[in-house]
Design a protein around this motif. Structure first.
Motif, PDB file in Angstrom:
ATOM      1  N   ILE A  34       3.252 -38.204  -2.928  1.00 43.16           N
ATOM      2  CA  ILE A  34       2.610 -37.181  -3.849  1.00 43.16           C
ATOM      3  C   ILE A  34       3.025 -35.907  -2.871  1.00 43.16           C
ATOM      4  N   VAL A  35       3.438 -34.741  -3.650  1.00 44.30           N
ATOM      5  CA  VAL A  35       3.328 -33.445  -3.197  1.00 44.30           C
ATOM      6  C   VAL A  35       2.244 -32.849  -3.735  1.00 44.30           C
ATOM      7  N   TYR A  36       1.681 -32.188  -2.854  1.00 47.03           N
ATOM      8  CA  TYR A  36       0.517 -31.498  -3.238  1.00 47.03           C
ATOM      9  C   TYR A  36       0.660 -29.867  -3.038  1.00 47.03           C
ATOM     10  N   SER A  37       0.741 -29.370  -3.951  1.00 43.90           N
ATOM     11  CA  SER A  37       1.170 -27.716  -3.858  1.00 43.90           C
ATOM     12  C   SER A  37       0.343 -27.038  -4.550  1.00 43.90           C
ATOM     13  N   THR A  38      -0.250 -25.796  -3.675  1.00 47.71           N
ATOM     14  CA  THR A  38      -0.844 -24.656  -4.369  1.00 47.71           C
ATOM     15  C   THR A  38      -0.031 -23.561  -4.646  1.00 47.71           C
ATOM     16  N   TRP A  39      -1.036 -22.833  -5.504  1.00 43.36           N
ATOM     17  CA  TRP A  39      -0.425 -21.599  -5.802  1.00 43.36           C
ATOM     18  C   TRP A  39      -0.248 -20.531  -4.746  1.00 43.36           C
ATOM     19  N   VAL A  40      -1.562 -20.261  -4.087  1.00 41.94           N
ATOM     20  CA  VAL A  40      -1.187 -19.581  -2.837  1.00 41.94           C
ATOM     21  C   VAL A  40      -1.257 -19.940  -1.520  1.00 41.94           C
ATOM     22  N   HIS A  41      -0.862 -19.404  -0.601  1.00 44.63           N
ATOM     23  CA  HIS A  41      -0.515 -20.247   0.618  1.00 44.63           C
ATOM     24  C   HIS A  41      -1.984 -20.053   1.481  1.00 44.63           C
ATOM     25  N   HIS A  42      -2.833 -20.898   1.514  1.00 36.04           N
ATOM     26  CA  HIS A  42      -3.889 -21.170   2.309  1.00 36.04           C
ATOM     27  C   HIS A  42      -4.337 -22.799   2.708  1.00 36.04           C
ATOM     28  N   ALA A  67       2.713   2.631   8.119  1.00 41.66           N
ATOM     29  CA  ALA A  67       1.300   2.052   7.702  1.00 41.66           C
ATOM     30  C   ALA A  67       1.661   0.708   7.058  1.00 41.66           C
ATOM     31  N   PHE A  68       0.460   0.002   7.374  1.00 38.19           N
ATOM     32  CA  PHE A  68       0.416  -1.499   6.690  1.00 38.19           C
ATOM     33  C   PHE A  68      -0.665  -1.724   5.843  1.00 38.19           C
ATOM     34  N   VAL A  69      -0.259  -1.430   4.358  1.00 36.86           N
ATOM     35  CA  VAL A  69      -1.304  -1.764   3.503  1.00 36.86           C
ATOM     36  C   VAL A  69      -1.420  -3.205   3.038  1.00 36.86           C
ATOM     37  N   ASN A  70      -2.508  -3.701   3.946  1.00 33.53           N
ATOM     38  CA  ASN A  70      -2.793  -5.294   3.809  1.00 33.53           C
ATOM     39  C   ASN A  70      -3.756  -5.596   2.927  1.00 33.53           C
ATOM     40  N   SER A 124      -6.316 -14.134   4.858  1.00 31.70           N
ATOM     41  CA  SER A 124      -5.742 -15.295   4.368  1.00 31.70           C
ATOM     42  C   SER A 124      -4.479 -15.483   5.316  1.00 31.70           C
ATOM     43  N   PRO A 125      -3.715 -16.659   5.226  1.00 25.82           N
ATOM     44  CA  PRO A 125      -2.577 -17.060   6.022  1.00 25.82           C
ATOM     45  C   PRO A 125      -1.647 -15.784   6.009  1.00 25.82           C
ATOM     46  N   ALA A 126      -1.503 -15.241   4.590  1.00 27.30           N
ATOM     47  CA  ALA A 126      -0.561 -14.346   4.347  1.00 27.30           C
ATOM     48  C   ALA A 126      -1.001 -12.844   5.059  1.00 27.30           C
ATOM     49  N   ILE A 150      -2.963 -12.418   7.689  1.00 31.75           N
ATOM     50  CA  ILE A 150      -3.160 -12.639   9.043  1.00 31.75           C
ATOM     51  C   ILE A 150      -1.533 -12.752   9.626  1.00 31.75           C
ATOM     52  N   GLY A 151      -0.844 -13.528   8.868  1.00 29.72           N
ATOM     53  CA  GLY A 151       0.731 -13.799   9.365  1.00 29.72           C
ATOM     54  C   GLY A 151       1.503 -12.332   9.340  1.00 29.72           C
ATOM     55  N   ARG A 152       1.227 -11.760   8.302  1.00 27.62           N
ATOM     56  CA  ARG A 152       2.136 -10.549   7.958  1.00 27.62           C
ATOM     57  C   ARG A 152       1.811  -9.435   9.141  1.00 27.62           C
ATOM     58  N   LEU A 153       0.407  -9.547   9.121  1.00 29.70           N
ATOM     59  CA  LEU A 153      -0.007  -8.372  10.103  1.00 29.70           C
ATOM     60  C   LEU A 153       0.520  -9.096  11.687  1.00 29.70           C
ATOM     61  N   GLU A 154       0.601 -10.160  12.136  1.00 26.95           N
ATOM     62  CA  GLU A 154       0.897 -10.513  13.299  1.00 26.95           C
ATOM     63  C   GLU A 154       2.607 -10.091  13.452  1.00 26.95           C
ATOM     64  N   GLY A 155       3.159 -10.335  12.254  1.00 31.73           N
ATOM     65  CA  GLY A 155       4.525 -10.049  12.322  1.00 31.73           C
ATOM     66  C   GLY A 155       4.984  -8.418  12.359  1.00 31.73           C
ATOM     67  N   TYR A 156       3.947  -7.955  11.775  1.00 34.50           N
ATOM     68  CA  TYR A 156       4.333  -6.313  11.932  1.00 34.50           C
ATOM     69  C   TYR A 156       3.915  -6.125  13.297  1.00 34.50           C
ATOM     70  N   ARG A 157       3.065  -6.606  14.060  1.00 33.48           N
ATOM     71  CA  ARG A 157       2.530  -6.076  15.315  1.00 33.48           C
ATOM     72  C   ARG A 157       3.769  -6.373  16.222  1.00 33.48           C
ATOM     73  N   GLN A 158       4.284  -7.572  16.035  1.00 40.72           N
ATOM     74  CA  GLN A 158       5.301  -8.212  16.786  1.00 40.72           C
ATOM     75  C   GLN A 158       6.419  -7.181  16.713  1.00 40.72           C
ATOM     76  N   ALA A 159       6.835  -6.909  15.408  1.00 37.87           N
ATOM     77  CA  ALA A 159       7.977  -5.926  15.301  1.00 37.87           C
ATOM     78  C   ALA A 159       7.835  -4.511  15.982  1.00 37.87           C
ATOM     79  N   LEU A 160       6.546  -3.991  15.662  1.00 36.32           N
ATOM     80  CA  LEU A 160       6.431  -2.887  16.665  1.00 36.32           C
ATOM     81  C   LEU A 160       6.504  -2.894  18.173  1.00 36.32           C
ATOM     82  N   SER A 161       5.918  -3.896  18.614  1.00 35.84           N
ATOM     83  CA  SER A 161       5.864  -4.191  19.886  1.00 35.84           C
ATOM     84  C   SER A 161       7.411  -4.540  20.493  1.00 35.84           C
ATOM     85  N   SER A 162       8.199  -4.874  19.683  1.00 32.17           N
ATOM     86  CA  SER A 162       9.503  -5.319  20.106  1.00 32.17           C
ATOM     87  C   SER A 162      10.369  -3.956  19.989  1.00 32.17           C
TER      88      SER A 162
END
Lengths: 347, 347
Positions: A122-130, A182-185, A190-192, A194-206
């Motif tokens: 069984i594949v159990y899938s959700t609408w939003v990533h959470h 600017a990042f309008v979060n 949510s995982p999205a 949190i994750g997107r913010l983390e990516g944003y920070r990583q990019a800035l930092s790099s």
DNA sequence: GTGAAAGCGCTAACAT
DNA sequence: ATGTTAGCGCTTTCAC
């Protein structure tokens, strides 16, 4: 209805031989000639296997359950089913799709229903990533989570790589020369978000850009949220904005429009989700990061099939093995909302 | 795996009695007491029917095929599957969903695959409402067309009522007092384009407004089409516009915005499709006509189930019986793009 | 190489 | 009221 019996009789062979010929069994020692002949007869008689009988005899159904809490509803997640179905098809399996609409009772019933039908997994899938807490029954069978995961890591999971997605979105802006972004979060965590913010920070930092908390704006993740965040966005003095999703970007476009500000000339924008009906058709078309929906479906099924081959479902409650989580890359879709766009293309 | 055999043994009854108790057969003459007891045992043993064995024995699979050329892909048609599935579920059936992606070869394979699985019927559904030529094989089994129809009327079909939809859209404008109403229609001819135009004309006529061909504008049915039709729209001097769909309305909004024209103060707009991600979130929110997707799915299955009960599939090629076409009402969704809106609400 | 026959788990007609 | 039994159509072991 034509049965194997009929084919065998017509071809003048035993039913066993007919079965072997039809299935082209490798190990059966019957000459090519016989195989051919039987199959000819089968075709001419219009014979069709009875999957129920076959499944019963072999103890295998060639079907996979796909439970979703609304994938079929989501305007942009039907692709997950498509991918799952294509991959299942490739492997001679069919998908039993049920949308539970998020109802826990239906979910349980669905599970029972699928088990009765002898699904191989069984594949159990959700609408939003959470994060989810799947019904315990799920452990009785091979299963994998798609676009969601369980905190205890009892199931393998396939999810979009939000961090990389956030990084890609931000990097395209950085590459274009922007330094104040600017990042309008999403205001909800949510995982999205949190994750997107983390990516944003990583990019800035790099890129050696100092992270400034005041460039982070939080709002409900829809058009209204984007629209209403205009003041906050302008207050940051940013030359570019990374929106948590395309819907927010759409709202922001509206607000910008109303103030006579041009995208991308006055301000660059990057979205997320690649919700085509929006992103491909805004003026100017929106550069965004795509959710790998089709891939999630494909990988969900592939993961399931792999674990079916190898391990049996874990019934041992005490087992501490953490199942792997597959993070699928979110590709960037370059369109016209980032300035100067030529620089973007060259990198 | 617990079998019926096991349950019977544990309950101290014969396998037949067990079967009757489990299925709660009305005609079986066994006392309530026995029924209860057997079921208790079954539950305690964790017994689950084997649908394959059951189906084989009864010659019935309790499953229905759902073939689509992209319903799962469409941003706004997944609802059809949801409706179909809910209705199937209500009747103890499960849906075998396959998306052929419009590929005729896959379509044929899918059909064979479903027949092997002994489906009790097939729903053949398309992404856009249009005339189709379904594979001949479809006649071998009970089937119904959803969101499409065949010109020869060999199959029952369930489609949206485009005419009524067009009429509703126009009427809401007429009720609000508008008399000069432009219609930005799809440049491609289709049941939607033809039906909505017909509805538009009927509405005008019932309000005693003379139809003026110059108010009809044709453009590609997407955002760009709507955007580019601005000149033509303004040239009509219309006070209101009925757009063939929400996407065109979205494009038109953009163009209007750019010229400093306000919706609905300067011009009223009505869309079609109720593609929520657009219509519910434009500024102002778009009044539109909804496609009854969920209903299409429900009625598709219901029609199929009804014909399964009664008639056998038509195999007689010469039969001239025309199958019925069900036209499903497209409800109007009132939002804020029609002026004066108070009048709208009061009627 | 090929066939006979024993199931797979369940239903339903027929017996008792 | 309950048990016996013959299938449903197919796979697969085992014997020839």
């Amino acid at each position: 209805m034509v049965t194997l019996q009929d084919v065998a009789k017509a071809a003048g062979v035993s039913i066993a031989t007919a079965s072997w010929a039809i299935n082209d069994s490798k190990d059966a020692r019957i000459p090519q000639e016989t195989r051919q002949r039987v199959r000819k007869v089968a075709v001419s008689l219009g014979y069709r296997q009875n999957a129920l009988a076959r499944g019963l005899a072999r103890g295998q159904s060639d079907s996979i359950g796909f439970i979703s809490d609304g994938v079929a509803t989501s305007p942009f997640a039907g692709q997950v089913i498509r991918g799952a179905q294509a991959e299942a098809w490739q492997n001679g399996k069919i998908l039993l799709v049920v949308d539970t609409n998020g109802d826990k009772r239906i979910e349980k019933e669905t599970f029972a229903f699928m088990m009765e039908r002898q699904v191989e997994g069984i594949v159990y899938s959700t609408w939003v990533h959470h994060a989810v807490e799947p019904p315990k029954e799920l452990r009785q069978v091979n299963s994998v989570l798609v676009n969601c995961f369980d905190r205890r890591r009892q199931y393998p999971a396939v999810v979009p790589n939000e961090i990389q997605g956030g990084r890609s979105a931000t990097e395209i802006l950085l590459k274009a020369g922007h330094r104040r972004i600017a990042f309008v979060n999403d205001i909800d965590s949510s995982p999205a978000a949190i994750g997107r913010l983390e990516g944003y920070r990583q990019a800035l930092s790099s890129y050696g850009v100092q992270f400034d908390p005041s460039t982070i704006i939080r709002a409900p993740s829809n058009q209204e949220g984007g629209y209403r965040s205009i003041e906050a966005v302008l207050a940051t003095k940013a030359t570019a904005v990374f929106c948590h999703n395309d819907r927010m970007a759409m709202g922001l476009y509206d607000a910008l429009h109303e103030r006579g500000l041009k995208v991308p000339d006055d301000i660059s924008i990057v979205g997320f989700d690649n919700q085509e009906v929006i992103s491909a058709h805004l003026h100017p078309a929106l550069t965004t990061v795509a959710l790998p929906q089709y891939e999630l479906g494909v990988l969900g099924i592939r993961t399931l099939l792999e674990s079916t081959e190898q391990v049996k479902p874990q019934t041992d409650e005490t087992s501490q093995t953490k199942r792997k989580i597959i993070h699928v890359t979110c590709p960037i879709i370059v369109r016209d909302s980032v300035f100067p766009s030529n620089q973007v293309i060259h990198h």
